[in-house]
Structures are given as structure tokens and as C-alpha cells.
Design a protein around this motif. Structure first.
Motif, mmCIF file in Angstrom:
data_model
loop_
_atom_site.group_PDB
_atom_site.id
_atom_site.type_symbol
_atom_site.label_atom_id
_atom_site.label_comp_id
_atom_site.label_asym_id
_atom_site.label_seq_id
_atom_site.Cartn_x
_atom_site.Cartn_y
_atom_site.Cartn_z
ATOM 1 N N LEU A 1 0.798 -1.235 0.000
ATOM 2 C CA LEU A 1 0.000 0.000 0.000
ATOM 3 C C LEU A 1 0.836 1.294 0.000
ATOM 4 O O LEU A 1 0.672 2.135 -0.896
ATOM 5 C CB LEU A 1 -0.955 0.005 1.205
ATOM 6 C CG LEU A 1 -1.845 1.248 1.276
ATOM 7 C CD1 LEU A 1 -2.926 1.219 0.213
ATOM 8 C CD2 LEU A 1 -2.471 1.387 2.662
ATOM 9 N N PRO B 1 -5.430 3.177 -6.315
ATOM 10 C CA PRO B 1 -6.466 2.136 -6.189
ATOM 11 C C PRO B 1 -6.734 1.749 -4.732
ATOM 12 O O PRO B 1 -5.954 1.031 -4.121
ATOM 13 C CB PRO B 1 -5.859 0.957 -6.955
ATOM 14 C CG PRO B 1 -4.380 1.157 -6.866
ATOM 15 C CD PRO B 1 -4.129 2.615 -6.732
ATOM 16 N N TYR C 1 -8.924 -0.325 -2.184
ATOM 17 C CA TYR C 1 -9.793 -1.501 -2.245
ATOM 18 C C TYR C 1 -11.071 -1.268 -1.432
ATOM 19 O O TYR C 1 -11.009 -0.787 -0.282
ATOM 20 C CB TYR C 1 -9.095 -2.738 -1.663
ATOM 21 C CG TYR C 1 -7.851 -3.204 -2.387
ATOM 22 C CD1 TYR C 1 -7.497 -2.717 -3.649
ATOM 23 C CD2 TYR C 1 -7.025 -4.175 -1.810
ATOM 24 C CE1 TYR C 1 -6.348 -3.164 -4.289
ATOM 25 C CE2 TYR C 1 -5.875 -4.627 -2.457
ATOM 26 C CZ TYR C 1 -5.543 -4.109 -3.696
ATOM 27 O OH TYR C 1 -4.408 -4.558 -4.332
ATOM 28 N N ARG D 1 -5.202 -1.054 9.458
ATOM 29 C CA ARG D 1 -3.915 -1.717 9.682
ATOM 30 C C ARG D 1 -3.140 -0.943 10.751
ATOM 31 O O ARG D 1 -3.311 0.256 10.907
ATOM 32 C CB ARG D 1 -3.082 -1.755 8.383
ATOM 33 C CG ARG D 1 -3.722 -2.557 7.233
ATOM 34 C CD ARG D 1 -3.737 -4.032 7.555
ATOM 35 N NE ARG D 1 -4.259 -4.891 6.507
ATOM 36 C CZ ARG D 1 -5.529 -5.305 6.442
ATOM 37 N NH1 ARG D 1 -6.424 -4.903 7.338
ATOM 38 N NH2 ARG D 1 -5.907 -6.144 5.498
ATOM 39 N N TRP E 1 0.560 0.237 11.741
ATOM 40 C CA TRP E 1 1.792 0.461 10.973
ATOM 41 C C TRP E 1 2.989 0.703 11.875
ATOM 42 O O TRP E 1 2.917 1.472 12.834
ATOM 43 C CB TRP E 1 1.613 1.660 10.034
ATOM 44 C CG TRP E 1 0.600 1.399 8.972
ATOM 45 C CD1 TRP E 1 -0.732 1.738 9.004
ATOM 46 C CD2 TRP E 1 0.798 0.706 7.733
ATOM 47 N NE1 TRP E 1 -1.358 1.310 7.842
ATOM 48 C CE2 TRP E 1 -0.440 0.678 7.055
ATOM 49 C CE3 TRP E 1 1.909 0.104 7.124
ATOM 50 C CZ2 TRP E 1 -0.598 0.076 5.804
ATOM 51 C CZ3 TRP E 1 1.741 -0.488 5.874
ATOM 52 C CH2 TRP E 1 0.507 -0.501 5.228
ATOM 53 N N ASN F 1 -7.321 2.646 5.873
ATOM 54 C CA ASN F 1 -6.570 2.842 4.624
ATOM 55 C C ASN F 1 -6.860 4.196 3.979
ATOM 56 O O ASN F 1 -5.937 4.889 3.542
ATOM 57 C CB ASN F 1 -6.920 1.733 3.618
ATOM 58 C CG ASN F 1 -6.400 0.376 4.063
ATOM 59 O OD1 ASN F 1 -5.502 0.292 4.885
ATOM 60 N ND2 ASN F 1 -6.987 -0.683 3.532
ATOM 61 N N ARG G 1 -10.429 -6.651 -2.303
ATOM 62 C CA ARG G 1 -9.642 -7.893 -2.261
ATOM 63 C C ARG G 1 -10.541 -9.015 -1.739
ATOM 64 O O ARG G 1 -11.227 -8.813 -0.724
ATOM 65 C CB ARG G 1 -8.465 -7.658 -1.314
ATOM 66 C CG ARG G 1 -7.624 -8.862 -1.017
ATOM 67 C CD ARG G 1 -6.601 -8.543 0.072
ATOM 68 N NE ARG G 1 -5.426 -7.878 -0.422
ATOM 69 C CZ ARG G 1 -4.482 -7.338 0.368
ATOM 70 N NH1 ARG G 1 -4.600 -7.379 1.679
ATOM 71 N NH2 ARG G 1 -3.425 -6.770 -0.158
ATOM 72 N N TYR H 1 -4.323 -4.921 -11.441
ATOM 73 C CA TYR H 1 -5.206 -3.755 -11.366
ATOM 74 C C TYR H 1 -6.097 -3.560 -12.595
ATOM 75 O O TYR H 1 -7.133 -2.924 -12.482
ATOM 76 C CB TYR H 1 -4.392 -2.483 -11.073
ATOM 77 C CG TYR H 1 -3.821 -2.513 -9.663
ATOM 78 C CD1 TYR H 1 -4.620 -2.188 -8.563
ATOM 79 C CD2 TYR H 1 -2.517 -2.929 -9.415
ATOM 80 C CE1 TYR H 1 -4.125 -2.249 -7.268
ATOM 81 C CE2 TYR H 1 -2.012 -2.995 -8.123
ATOM 82 C CZ TYR H 1 -2.814 -2.657 -7.057
ATOM 83 O OH TYR H 1 -2.333 -2.731 -5.779
HETATM 84 P P1 TYD Z 1 -0.796 -4.401 1.892
HETATM 85 O O1 TYD Z 1 0.239 -3.328 1.890
HETATM 86 O O2 TYD Z 1 -0.898 -5.318 0.729
HETATM 87 O O3 TYD Z 1 -0.586 -5.207 3.255
HETATM 88 P P2 TYD Z 1 -1.532 -6.357 3.950
HETATM 89 O O4 TYD Z 1 -2.585 -6.759 3.012
HETATM 90 O O5 TYD Z 1 -0.543 -7.436 4.198
HETATM 91 O O6 TYD Z 1 -2.040 -5.700 5.186
HETATM 92 O O7 TYD Z 1 -2.220 -3.714 2.089
HETATM 93 C C1 TYD Z 1 -2.499 -2.886 3.199
HETATM 94 C C2 TYD Z 1 -3.950 -2.486 3.119
HETATM 95 O O8 TYD Z 1 -4.151 -1.659 1.975
HETATM 96 C C3 TYD Z 1 -4.890 -3.666 2.951
HETATM 97 O O9 TYD Z 1 -6.081 -3.408 3.693
HETATM 98 C C4 TYD Z 1 -5.197 -3.691 1.462
HETATM 99 C C5 TYD Z 1 -5.119 -2.221 1.077
HETATM 100 N N1 TYD Z 1 -4.657 -1.938 -0.300
HETATM 101 C C6 TYD Z 1 -5.397 -1.072 -1.132
HETATM 102 O O10 TYD Z 1 -6.452 -0.545 -0.729
HETATM 103 N N2 TYD Z 1 -4.926 -0.823 -2.380
HETATM 104 C C7 TYD Z 1 -3.776 -1.368 -2.861
HETATM 105 O O11 TYD Z 1 -3.403 -1.118 -4.047
HETATM 106 C C8 TYD Z 1 -3.023 -2.234 -2.002
HETATM 107 C C9 TYD Z 1 -1.745 -2.880 -2.475
HETATM 108 C C10 TYD Z 1 -3.498 -2.491 -0.728
#
Ligand code: TYD
Ligand code: NAD
Length: 354
Positions: A200, A215, A217, A224, A226, A259, A291, A351
Motif C-alpha cells: 500500500l 487504487p 480496495y 492496519r 503500521w 486505509n 480484495r 489492477y
Molecule cells: P498491503 O500493503 O498489501 O498489506 P496487507 O494486506 O498485508 O495488510 O495492504 C495494506 C492495506 O491496503 C490492505 O487493507 C489492502 C489495502 N490496499 C489497497 O487498498 N490498495 C492497494 O493497491 C493495495 C496494495 C493495498
């Protein structure tokens, strides 16, 4: 007699967290030999270690942790007596595309390393340690309240977290069955320099700089916790030296963010850094298909580590993010290098369909 007091195999040392762990150990402990075993997958990059790779106490071994012969050879050649294991397939979205790759590296690869310890240390485990670097994602997902503690039962829900959970179970199985001295730490999401821009924070920094869509999700309301990567490396150092074998330690930043709030914060910060009108980068935010099986919230209770071993995070998140953005803006060449080739294909596969 070896000139070194410990001979440590660090796996995955060319990756994001591994490179910070290698750097810290090589610089802080000239009395230790550090052997970095890495397969240099898309996520591994020796450029991450340019500042330490000429150090007399550092060696690089190109190899795959699944390769029993190679791993045995490294144990014998360097008289390895400690392992800090970070090599892994580490990205949830990739694990959804190709779960078997995660089983092979994270489960089989970890078990090959455990077996190498058992075999090469010939069941004499005095002064030995296998340290497993794991994730909070093994605990599953939380609702709006509560925290993961070391007692929270494992409940992994993505192929990535299932493979890390399985690996952790093998680590504890070797401890209980063969008395292998092990420690596991489970850390929350890291951020900082040398982070591959599929995750992210570096993905958003890279896209903001290039004025590409951001993007997010689903609704962007997933949470999360951090932690600055250098604080994770410091925690690993503390646990490696002071932790009790057979124990688990949670590592976290006490720093939960939704996020969407995080992405908006980055947009504002980068508008300032790039001299753009405030609000320009936020216009790039694009909500995309969620996701599958997206864990709602991770929050880690790292109080055991603080109480028993005295570790706590050193940086405030806002300060750490600013340092991180500055690093990415100053290291355009690194970003260009790691985002050429394989990354382009991954990015369009991941994507384009959302
Ligand atoms: P990520 O960095 O992939 O770590 P994890 O899934 O291991 O926690 O993602 C962090 C958060 O960000 C997760 O809730 C999914 C979201 N995300 C997006 O919204 N957009 C993105 O392009 C990515 C890669 C993650
Ligand atoms: P990363 O993907 O940046 O790096 C992984 C490294 O392992 C790369 O250098 C890669 O080349 C190497 N590697 C992959 N497969 C290999 C194999 N078969 N043999 C040898 N080397 C191989 O990962 P990261 O984000 O630095 O994570 C490191 C460890 O920390 C992982 O075990 C991960 O599960 C754990 N972890 C990560 C986070 C996070 O936020 N990134 C949080 C908690 C725990």
C-alpha cells in the motif's frame, strides 16, 4: 577458533525488512558473521545493501531456502549457529493469484531450514537459535475492538497468512518434538525505505508522484497497524538477544489507521513536497473492487515485548511517513529499477481487472 562470536544465517536479507535487519546487525555487531541467503526473487535486490556489502563480517549466498543441498552446504561452509528467517513470499494479493508458490517457499522452505538446524547441529543445541520472523496476519481479523495478543489462536484467512501460520506451527513443532531452541515474533504492517511498491504505502507514493490512479480496495475502511521498518529491525535485535526460547513476541506500532485516511494523509504530504496545490493528489483516489477475503482490521498488543524486554517504537507515524516519502523522492533510480520488467506485468494483471 573463529574470530566471530556468532555466525548468523539471515534469510531474505535482500528484501525489504531483511535488508534493514542485515544492515543493523552488520554495523552494530562486527564480532558476528552475517551470511545473507537470498534467492533474489522480484522482491530481493542487492542494491538494498550497497552501504554494507563490502563489510568484512558480511557474506552473500545466492540460493533458495527450498534447496536442501544448498542450505546444508551453507551451514557447513560457514559453521552457522543462529538463523534469523525472513525469506518468504510476502504479498497477500500475489498469494490470491498463486497460493502454491506461498506453500512452497513459506511452508516447505521454512521446514527445510528447520531440518538443516536439526541435522547440522546434530541435536546439540547449546548456544543455537532459530528465530522465525512472522506476521500478525496469522491471527486472522478483528472487528472494531480488541487486540491480538500472544495467546490469540491462529485463524489465518488468506493463502499468505495460512502459509505463515503453517510455517510457525512447524517451528513450534520442532521446538516441542526435537527441543530446537526457537523464538517467533509476529509483527504488524511495516513501512519505510526499500519497500517494494506493490504494498500500500510505497505503491501510493509512487502513483502520487506519477499522477496515476490511487487504487483503494473496497470502501477503504480496513484498518492496519503500521510500524517503521527500522523499529521492527530493532525489535528483532532485542528479541534475538534477550528473548526466551520457546516464546512468541508480538511487535506493533500502537498505530492504527484506516486505509483511506492514510492515503489522504499521504496525498496532502506529497502535495506539499511536490509543490502541488493542496487537494490535487486526492483527486487521483479511485475506489476499486475489494480484495477477496479482505481482513477488516489488524491491531496488535505489543505490551509483552515492552514489559519483558523494554522495546517500544521510536518514531511517530507522521514523522516516519515523512522520512519515507523523502526517501522515495530522493531514490527515483531505485524505484525505476525495481518497477521495470516483472512489476509492469504484475501491475496490469492485478489492477486492470478491478
Ligand atoms: P498491503 O500493503 O498489501 O498489506 P496487507 O494486506 O498485508 O495488510 O495492504 C495494506 C492495506 O491496503 C490492505 O487493507 C489492502 C489495502 N490496499 C489497497 O487498498 N490498495 C492497494 O493497491 C493495495 C496494495 C493495498
Ligand atoms: P519481501 O517480499 O520484501 O522480501 C522477501 C525476501 O525473501 C526477498 O529478498 C526474496 O528474494 C527472498 N526470498 C523469497 N523467496 C525465497 C526463497 N525461496 N529462497 C530464498 N529467498 C527467498 O518481504 P518483507 O516484507 O521484507 O518480509 C520479510 C519477512 O517478514 C517475511 O517473512 C514476512 O512474512 C514477514 N513480515 C512482513 C511484514 C511486512 O509488513 N512487510 C510484517 C510482518 C512480518
Amino acid at each position: 577458533m573463529s574470530q566471530y562470536t556468532k555466525r548468523i544465517l539471515i534469510t531474505g536479507g535482500a528484501g525489504f525488512i531483511g535488508s534493514h535487519v542485515v544492515r543493523l546487525f552488520v554495523k552494530k555487531y562486527p564480532q558476528y558473521l552475517i551470511v545473507n541467503l537470498d534467492a533474489l526473487t522480484y522482491a530481493g535486490n542487492l542494491e538494498n545493501l550497497k552501504d554494507v556489502d563490502q563489510s568484512p563480517n558480511y557474506l552473500f549466498e545466492l540460493g533458495d531456502i527450498k534447496d536442501e543441498v544448498k542450505v546444508d552446504e551453507i551451514f557447513a561452509k560457514h559453521s552457522i549457529d543462529h538463523v534469523i528467517h525472513l525469506a518468504a513470499e510476502s504479498h497477500v494479493d500475489r498469494s490470491i493469484m498463486d497460493p502454491l508458490a506461498f506453500v512452497k517457499t513459506n511452508v516447505l522452505g521454512t521446514t527445510v531450514l528447520l531440518n538443516a538446524c536439526k541435522k547440522n547441529w546434530r541435536n546439540n543445541f547449546d548456544g543455537k537459535l532459530f528465530y522465525q520472523v512472522s506476521t500478525d496476519e496469522v491471527y486472522g481479523t478483528l472487528g472494531e475492538t480488541g487486540f491480538f495478543t500472544e495467546e490469540t489462536p491462529y485463524d489465518p484467512r488468506s493463502p499468505y497468512s495460512a502459509s505463515k501460520a503453517a510455517a510457525d506451527h512447524f517451528v513450534m513443532a520442532y521446538h516441542h518434538t526435537y527441543h530446537l531452541p526457537v523464538i517467533i515474533s509476529n509483527c504488524s504492517n511495516n513501512y519505510g525505505s526499500f519497500h517494494f511498491p506493490e504494498k500500500l504505502i510505497p505503491l501510493m507514493i509512487n502513483n502520487i508522484r506519477n499522477s496515476k490512479p490511487l487504487p483503494v480496495y473496497g470502501k477503504g475502511d480496513n484498518v492496519r497497524d503500521w510500524l517503521w521498518v527500522e523499529d521492527h529491525a530493532r525489535a528483532i535485535d532485542t528479541i534475538f538477544h534477550k528473548g526466551k526460547t520457546g516464546e512468541k513476541y508480538n511487535i506493533g506500532g500502537f498505530n492504527e489507521w484506516k486505509n483511506i485516511d492514510l492515503v489522504k494523509f499521504l496525498c496532502k504530504l506529497m502535495d506539499k513536497k511536490l509543490g502541488r496545490p493542496l487537494g490535487q493528489s486526492e483527486k487521483l483516489i479511485t475506489y476499486v473492487t475489494d480484495r477477496p477475503g479482505h481482513d477488516q482490521r489488524y491491531a496488535i498488543d505489543a505490551s509483552k515485548l515492552n514489559r519483558e524486554l523494554g522495546w517500544k517504537p521510536s518514531l511517530q507515524f507522521e514523522e516516519g511517513l515523512e522520512k519515507t516519502v523523502d526517501w522515495y523522492l530522493a531514490n527515483e533510480e531505485w524505484v525505476k529499477h525495481v518497477t521495470s520488467g516483472e512489476y509492469q506485468k504484475y501491475y496490469s494483471d492485478q489492477y486492470a481487472k478491478r
